[in-house]
Design a protein around this motif. Structure first.
Motif, mmCIF file in Angstrom:
data_model
loop_
_atom_site.group_PDB
_atom_site.id
_atom_site.type_symbol
_atom_site.label_atom_id
_atom_site.label_comp_id
_atom_site.label_asym_id
_atom_site.label_seq_id
_atom_site.Cartn_x
_atom_site.Cartn_y
_atom_site.Cartn_z
ATOM 1 N N VAL A 120 0.839 -1.194 0.000
ATOM 2 C CA VAL A 120 0.000 0.000 0.000
ATOM 3 C C VAL A 120 0.876 1.246 0.000
ATOM 4 N N ARG A 121 0.567 2.182 -0.895
ATOM 5 C CA ARG A 121 1.266 3.474 -0.944
ATOM 6 C C ARG A 121 0.476 4.468 -0.098
ATOM 7 N N PRO A 122 1.046 4.967 0.991
ATOM 8 C CA PRO A 122 0.285 5.844 1.893
ATOM 9 C C PRO A 122 -0.364 7.022 1.184
ATOM 10 N N GLU A 123 0.389 7.736 0.343
ATOM 11 C CA GLU A 123 -0.183 8.922 -0.294
ATOM 12 C C GLU A 123 -1.349 8.572 -1.209
ATOM 13 N N ALA A 124 -1.257 7.408 -1.878
ATOM 14 C CA ALA A 124 -2.349 6.986 -2.755
ATOM 15 C C ALA A 124 -3.565 6.553 -1.929
ATOM 16 N N LEU A 125 -3.318 5.899 -0.793
ATOM 17 C CA LEU A 125 -4.411 5.511 0.091
ATOM 18 C C LEU A 125 -5.142 6.746 0.602
ATOM 19 N N TYR A 126 -4.377 7.755 1.032
ATOM 20 C CA TYR A 126 -5.003 8.980 1.525
ATOM 21 C C TYR A 126 -5.870 9.623 0.444
ATOM 22 N N ARG A 127 -5.373 9.634 -0.788
ATOM 23 C CA ARG A 127 -6.102 10.264 -1.898
ATOM 24 C C ARG A 127 -7.442 9.562 -2.129
ATOM 25 N N GLU A 128 -7.432 8.227 -2.119
ATOM 26 C CA GLU A 128 -8.669 7.487 -2.360
ATOM 27 C C GLU A 128 -9.657 7.661 -1.214
ATOM 28 N N LEU A 129 -9.163 7.729 0.012
ATOM 29 C CA LEU A 129 -10.047 7.940 1.151
ATOM 30 C C LEU A 129 -10.676 9.328 1.108
ATOM 31 N N ARG A 130 -9.890 10.341 0.705
ATOM 32 C CA ARG A 130 -10.445 11.685 0.580
ATOM 33 C C ARG A 130 -11.516 11.743 -0.501
ATOM 34 N N ALA A 131 -11.379 10.879 -1.509
ATOM 35 C CA ALA A 131 -12.341 10.857 -2.616
ATOM 36 C C ALA A 131 -13.593 10.040 -2.288
ATOM 37 N N GLY A 132 -13.678 9.491 -1.081
ATOM 38 C CA GLY A 132 -14.890 8.786 -0.679
ATOM 39 C C GLY A 132 -14.796 7.283 -0.635
ATOM 40 N N ALA A 133 -13.599 6.734 -0.787
ATOM 41 C CA ALA A 133 -13.461 5.280 -0.722
ATOM 42 C C ALA A 133 -13.597 4.796 0.720
ATOM 43 N N SER A 134 -14.068 3.568 0.868
ATOM 44 C CA SER A 134 -14.180 2.913 2.168
ATOM 45 C C SER A 134 -13.073 1.878 2.279
ATOM 46 N N LEU A 135 -12.317 1.918 3.373
ATOM 47 C CA LEU A 135 -11.232 0.960 3.594
ATOM 48 C C LEU A 135 -11.769 -0.232 4.372
ATOM 49 N N VAL A 136 -11.466 -1.427 3.890
ATOM 50 C CA VAL A 136 -11.837 -2.664 4.569
ATOM 51 C C VAL A 136 -10.560 -3.430 4.890
ATOM 52 N N LEU A 137 -10.412 -3.832 6.139
ATOM 53 C CA LEU A 137 -9.249 -4.619 6.557
ATOM 54 C C LEU A 137 -9.761 -5.891 7.225
ATOM 55 N N ASP A 138 -9.594 -7.014 6.536
ATOM 56 C CA ASP A 138 -10.089 -8.300 7.049
ATOM 57 C C ASP A 138 -9.164 -8.864 8.117
ATOM 58 N N GLY A 139 -9.759 -9.527 9.088
ATOM 59 C CA GLY A 139 -8.979 -10.276 10.075
ATOM 60 C C GLY A 139 -8.094 -9.423 10.951
ATOM 61 N N ILE A 140 -8.558 -8.240 11.339
ATOM 62 C CA ILE A 140 -7.730 -7.393 12.197
ATOM 63 C C ILE A 140 -7.566 -8.016 13.579
ATOM 64 N N ASP A 141 -8.423 -8.983 13.924
ATOM 65 C CA ASP A 141 -8.258 -9.688 15.201
ATOM 66 C C ASP A 141 -6.966 -10.486 15.232
ATOM 67 N N ARG A 142 -6.404 -10.824 14.052
ATOM 68 C CA ARG A 142 -5.139 -11.559 14.010
ATOM 69 C C ARG A 142 -3.934 -10.613 13.968
ATOM 70 N N MET A 143 -4.203 -9.324 13.953
ATOM 71 C CA MET A 143 -3.125 -8.338 13.885
ATOM 72 C C MET A 143 -3.058 -7.426 15.100
ATOM 73 N N HIS A 144 -4.142 -7.335 15.852
ATOM 74 C CA HIS A 144 -4.200 -6.407 16.990
ATOM 75 C C HIS A 144 -4.773 -7.139 18.200
ATOM 76 N N PRO A 145 -3.955 -7.445 19.208
ATOM 77 C CA PRO A 145 -4.384 -8.283 20.329
ATOM 78 C C PRO A 145 -5.665 -7.856 21.034
ATOM 79 N N PRO A 146 -5.917 -6.556 21.296
ATOM 80 C CA PRO A 146 -7.180 -6.223 21.971
ATOM 81 C C PRO A 146 -8.415 -6.649 21.186
ATOM 82 N N VAL A 147 -8.375 -6.491 19.862
ATOM 83 C CA VAL A 147 -9.498 -6.934 19.043
ATOM 84 C C VAL A 147 -9.550 -8.461 19.036
ATOM 85 N N GLY A 148 -8.389 -9.102 19.020
ATOM 86 C CA GLY A 148 -8.342 -10.555 19.092
ATOM 87 C C GLY A 148 -8.946 -11.076 20.382
#
Length: 400
Positions: free
Chosen positions: A90-118
């Motif tokens: 992921v290119r941070p600047e490109a991600l920011y641009r798409e989010l500003r344009a109205g895109a929705s970010l989806v991150l699957d399985g964050i419970d396997r990446m962040h212990p409190p959510v896990g």
């Protein structure tokens, strides 16, 4: 320190009721306001930034959607090489641009990446006794990532930052639709005037939680602000699952392995079918739904975790060492003479019989010191430490 995952589920149970969360799940819409404090420690933007940097998730695990369609991955990722293997980064600047344009970010399985959510996902799994996964949804503005839709699994939605507008329409023209189904053309429920039916409409704020059952249609849009929510999804066992597992057991039956008498007389074929049907009924009565659910629990997966150096070295931990139980569900324990057998993740482990009270205490309390474990199990401290060492080598406990 209170575990954030436990704090979230404990508050949810206190407000909604533990029995209601088990009997009403998959059947009714549920709304609860837990308060922002109950979810603040689950995930913050600092946490998310750390996950994105440390885990570097790539499509399709991380993806963008806008107005019901996926955003092409080339618009926000680039190809990089690590250890001579190409991957999308992921290119941070490109991600920011798409989010500003109205895109929705989806991150699957964050419970396997962040212990409190896990930890929260684990608590929910212990509550519903089904496998669960947590996905993150992030959006700015008034846009939407998805059209009006239904999910093929039950969901618990937790708003952690900002606000989001929800319309829950209820079940559509096909009750209890499934991912692998015969009919995918069903439609959402409508009122007499043709408008989408509304079971509930509202704006979720931090600390508010809803449960949307499998197959219930819903429409989700931004409110003009930022919105970050977690969706805990789980698929409950159905009659199809029981029947499928029953069919797999037929491989042990010679009658079912035999070729069908295609070229025999109709009477022979009918007799053969009646014999198969009769035996199938017998097997269904011998191996009922309770047996299936018990076997399903015995195959419940463990979360990936490590406990080095203890499992790789000789010796036993001290009485001050903390022990954490790895199995998410209390595993079935069967006495076999002077030994006990434990089934976890589809594997069977055997230990001396004196491990039984140790396992019972671990399943109930989940985390405690070796000394406290010995006292509660009424087993000699030195012997308890040896049992803990054996459990650690089989990835049944972590030693800290």
């Amino acid at each position: 320190m209170t575990d954030p995952g436990h704090l979230f589920t404990r508050t949810l149970c206190d407000i909604v009721g533990r029995e209601a969360l088990t009997t009403r799940l998959s059947e009714e819409f549920v709304f609860a306001d837990l308060g922002a404090d109950a979810v603040r420690t689950l995930l913050t933007f600092d946490d998310l930034n750390g996950v994105l940097a440390a885990c570097s998730p790539e499509p399709p695990r991380l993806r963008l959607h806008r107005d019901g369609s996926p955003v092409p991955v080339d618009r926000y990722t680039e190809t990089a090489t690590a250890s001579r293997t190409e991957r999308r980064v992921v290119r941070p600047e490109a991600l920011y641009r798409e989010l500003r344009a109205g895109a929705s970010l989806v991150l699957d399985g964050i419970d396997r990446m962040h212990p409190p959510v896990g930890a929260a996902a684990d608590d929910l799994m212990r509550l519903v006794r089904e496998r669960a996964q947590a996905n993150l949804y992030l959006i700015w503005g008034e846009s939407r990532g998805f059209d009006t839709h239904w999910d093929d699994h039950d969901t618990v939605i937790v708003q952690v930052e900002g606000t989001k507008h929800w319309q829950v329409h209820g079940p559509g023209s096909r009750s209890f639709p499934m991912k692998n189904d015969l009919d995918h053309d069903h439609t959402p429920p409508r009122d007499a005037d043709g408008e989408l039916h509304l079971v509930w409409e509202g704006v979720l704020r931090p600390g508010q939680v809803i449960h949307v059952p499998r197959g219930w249609w819903h429409t989700v849009t931004g409110t003009g602000q930022v919105s970050m929510h977690l969706t805990f999804g789980f698929t409950r066992a159905t009659g199809v699952d029981w029947a499928d597992a029953l069919v797999r057991r037929l491989f042990a039956e010679e009658e079912f392995r035999r070729d069908l008498p295609r070229f025999s007389d109709p009477d022979v074929r009918r007799k053969h079918q009646n014999e198969l049907a009769a035996r199938l009924v017998e097997l269904a009565e011998e191996w009922d739904v309770d047996d299936f659910l018990e076997e399903r629990d015995a195959r419940f997966p463990r979360r990936t975790s490590f406990s080095l150096p203890w499992p790789a070295q000789e010796g036993a931990p001290s009485t001050e060492a903390r022990v954490e139980f790895v199995p998410i569900l209390p595993p079935p324990v069967v006495r076999e003479g002077e030994r006990v057998a434990v089934s976890v993740g589809g594997r069977r482990y055997r230990f001396p019989a004196e491990a039984e009270p140790v396992l019972a205490v671990l399943a109930r309390h989940r985390s405690l010191t070796v000394g406290a474990l010995a006292r509660r199990a009424d087993v000699d401290a030195e012997r308890t430490a040896e049992i803990v060492a054996a459990l650690a080598r089989h990835h049944l406990v972590l030693v800290r």
